[in-house]
Design a protein around this motif. Structure first.
Motif, PDB file in Angstrom:
ATOM      1  N   ASN A  41      -6.590  -9.668   1.268  1.00 29.96           N
ATOM      2  CA  ASN A  41      -5.586  -9.296   2.273  1.00 29.96           C
ATOM      3  C   ASN A  41      -6.006  -7.959   2.869  1.00 29.96           C
ATOM      4  OD1 ASN A  41      -3.313  -8.497   3.746  1.00 29.96           O
ATOM      5  ND2 ASN A  41      -1.895  -9.443   2.283  1.00 29.96           N
ATOM      6  N   THR A  42      -6.286  -7.921   4.168  1.00 29.43           N
ATOM      7  CA  THR A  42      -6.803  -6.695   4.802  1.00 29.43           C
ATOM      8  C   THR A  42      -5.747  -5.609   4.948  1.00 29.43           C
ATOM      9  OG1 THR A  42      -6.337  -7.649   6.978  1.00 29.43           O
ATOM     10  CG2 THR A  42      -8.568  -7.958   6.084  1.00 29.43           C
ATOM     11  N   SER A  43      -4.482  -5.938   4.719  1.00 31.26           N
ATOM     12  CA  SER A  43      -3.416  -4.925   4.819  1.00 31.26           C
ATOM     13  C   SER A  43      -3.167  -4.233   3.486  1.00 31.26           C
ATOM     14  CB  SER A  43      -2.116  -5.569   5.321  1.00 31.26           C
ATOM     15  OG  SER A  43      -1.637  -6.509   4.381  1.00 31.26           O
ATOM     16  N   GLN A  44      -3.946  -4.588   2.453  1.00 30.05           N
ATOM     17  CA  GLN A  44      -3.785  -3.990   1.136  1.00 30.05           C
ATOM     18  C   GLN A  44      -5.069  -3.275   0.712  1.00 30.05           C
ATOM     19  OE1 GLN A  44      -2.656  -7.181  -1.477  1.00 30.05           O
ATOM     20  NE2 GLN A  44      -0.642  -7.471  -0.529  1.00 30.05           N
ATOM     21  N   GLU A  45      -4.935  -2.473  -0.372  1.00 32.11           N
ATOM     22  CA  GLU A  45      -6.109  -1.783  -0.907  1.00 32.11           C
ATOM     23  C   GLU A  45      -7.154  -2.800  -1.389  1.00 32.11           C
ATOM     24  OE1 GLU A  45      -7.301   1.111  -4.677  1.00 32.11           O
ATOM     25  OE2 GLU A  45      -5.181   0.742  -4.191  1.00 32.11           O
ATOM     26  N   PHE A  46      -8.408  -2.488  -1.149  1.00 31.48           N
ATOM     27  CA  PHE A  46      -9.484  -3.375  -1.601  1.00 31.48           C
ATOM     28  C   PHE A  46      -9.649  -3.201  -3.109  1.00 31.48           C
ATOM     29  CE2 PHE A  46     -13.852  -4.538  -2.506  1.00 31.48           C
ATOM     30  CZ  PHE A  46     -13.996  -5.714  -1.778  1.00 31.48           C
ATOM     31  N   PRO A  47      -9.610  -4.300  -3.881  1.00 32.43           N
ATOM     32  CA  PRO A  47      -9.682  -4.172  -5.351  1.00 32.43           C
ATOM     33  C   PRO A  47     -11.088  -3.826  -5.806  1.00 32.43           C
ATOM     34  CG  PRO A  47      -9.627  -6.469  -4.720  1.00 32.43           C
ATOM     35  CD  PRO A  47      -9.416  -5.706  -3.455  1.00 32.43           C
ATOM     36  N   LYS A  48     -11.164  -3.139  -6.952  1.00 31.25           N
ATOM     37  CA  LYS A  48     -12.452  -2.766  -7.538  1.00 31.25           C
ATOM     38  C   LYS A  48     -12.975  -3.965  -8.343  1.00 31.25           C
ATOM     39  CE  LYS A  48     -10.793   1.998  -7.927  1.00 31.25           C
ATOM     40  NZ  LYS A  48      -9.447   1.738  -7.407  1.00 31.25           N
ATOM     41  N   LEU A  49     -13.852  -4.768  -7.723  1.00 30.73           N
ATOM     42  CA  LEU A  49     -14.300  -5.989  -8.389  1.00 30.73           C
ATOM     43  C   LEU A  49     -15.311  -5.699  -9.481  1.00 30.73           C
ATOM     44  CD1 LEU A  49     -14.612  -8.391  -5.327  1.00 30.73           C
ATOM     45  CD2 LEU A  49     -12.751  -8.222  -6.963  1.00 30.73           C
ATOM     46  N   TYR A  50     -16.280  -4.910  -9.183  1.00 31.58           N
ATOM     47  CA  TYR A  50     -17.283  -4.571 -10.198  1.00 31.58           C
ATOM     48  C   TYR A  50     -17.967  -3.275  -9.787  1.00 31.58           C
ATOM     49  CZ  TYR A  50     -20.247  -7.036  -6.785  1.00 31.58           C
ATOM     50  OH  TYR A  50     -20.858  -7.470  -5.630  1.00 31.58           O
TER      51      TYR A  50
END
Length: 361
Positions: A41-50
């Protein structure tokens, strides 16, 4: 192959062999079966995947990377309305796709001037902000790392929580009272008294009172106590009793200069009580009774003299004026007649003349 459709608020990472090979936004796409698709979702913070994802060449151009140091905070706003606080760490948001704005704050210094008080009062900032309130009848001193910094007037103050030690000392600007009670003091002639003394004072220099003096109230108490003991010790018991109304004035003049260095102004002083020992109190009571008896005897003698003088003047007037004498005589006859309930008359015919003789002889 497989098909994927992305709407306006979505983005996707194309991952192949555990590596990001492409970034996709709104539209319809076809993929080979060996490719993995991750939607966001571009309206939310980008999650730390790795680890290291923010350094990927395909991804980093589309992300706004925010790095927050240990001595920093980032205030996050959504559509210009405060949303939350970002603490130490690395954060990422989609560029031009999210509704957020960011304000980075250094908290190395305690001062919070760059942030509105409206925001500082938000509950999300309670963990990061010190709050101190000075009421309308108070003034305060701001002490940072043990050093006096500034005088605080009425208001609500905010400081960042950091490694600095901040102390806010406040005092009352209103008139205050202090009781110096139970002072057992020997007079010059060795009479032991117990005195209760009171002062009214006001703090006029808060820097002197709180920054330049330690426990100024205790010092003020001692100054008044010593002045009282010194003064009473130079007076005899009789002098003290005769001049007790002037003791407060003398004490006030004595301590005026000394209390200036405490930042205090003396408004009024007063001697509340002089408590005498039992023996002295009994003697004083006897003296008082004797004085009152003497006054009473003097008044009685003065009244008797005045009464005698009045009778003498009346006698002289009646001697000089027979008419006045007759009027006075009739007045007394009237008073006597008022006390007679019954008169029995017997005898000769001239009864009226006989009655007259009874009252006039």
């Amino acid at each position: 192959m497989k098909k994927i459709t992305l709407n306006e608020q979505e983005a996707a990472l194309v991952i192949k062999n555990k590596k990001i090979v492409n970034v996709l936004f709104a539209g319809t796409y076809w993929f080979f079966l060996g490719e993995k698709i991750e939607k966001f979702n571009t309206s939310q913070e980008f999650p730390k995947l790795y680890q290291g994802i923010f350094d990927n060449d395909h991804l980093k151009n589309y992300l706004e990377i925010i790095t927050v140091a240990d001595d920093e905070l980032v205030l996050k706003f959504q559509n210009n309305v405060f949303d939350s606080v970002l603490t130490a760490g690395v954060y990422a948001f989609w560029k031009d796709k999210n509704p957020f704005q960011f304000q980075k704050i250094s908290i190395t210094n305690y001062i919070t001037n760059e942030v509105s008080k409206v925001i500082l009062e938000k509950p999300q900032l309670n963990l990061y902000v010190r709050n101190y309130r000075i009421e309308s009848y108070e003034k305060g001193l701001l002490i940072v790392d043990g050093k006096f910094v500034e005088l605080l007037d009425t208001g609500n103050y905010f400081w960042w929580k950091n490694s600095q030690v901040i102390t806010a000392v406040k005092g009352d600007t209103r008139q205050q009272n202090m009781e110096v009670n139970g002072q057992e003091i020997l007079t010059k002639d060795k009479v032991q008294l117990r005195l209760n003394f009171a002062i009214q004072y006001q703090i006029v220099d808060f820097v002197k009172a709180f920054a330049e003096n330690k426990e100024f109230e205790n010092q003020l108490y001692i100054i008044v106590q010593m002045a009282l003991r010194t003064l009473v010790g130079t007076m005899t018991f009789d002098e003290l009793m005769d001049q007790k109304s002037k003791i407060a004035e003398t004490i006030s003049l004595e301590i005026m200069q000394k209390v200036n260095r405490l930042g205090v102004k003396i408004i009024d002083t007063g001697l509340k009580d002089i408590i005498l020992p039992g023996e002295i109190r009994d003697i004083m009571n006897q003296v008082l009774i004797a004085e009152k008896k003497a006054q009473a005897n003097s008044i009685m003698r003065r009244e008797e003299t005045a009464s005698t003088r009045s009778l003498l003047n009346t006698a002289k007037l009646m001697d000089e004026n027979q008419m006045l004498y007759k009027l006075k005589e009739m007045e007394y006859i009237e008073k006597i007649a008022e006390k007679i309930n019954t008169i029995s008359v017997s005898g000769r015919d001239n009864i009226v003349s006989e009655l007259k003789q009874i009252f006039t002889k």
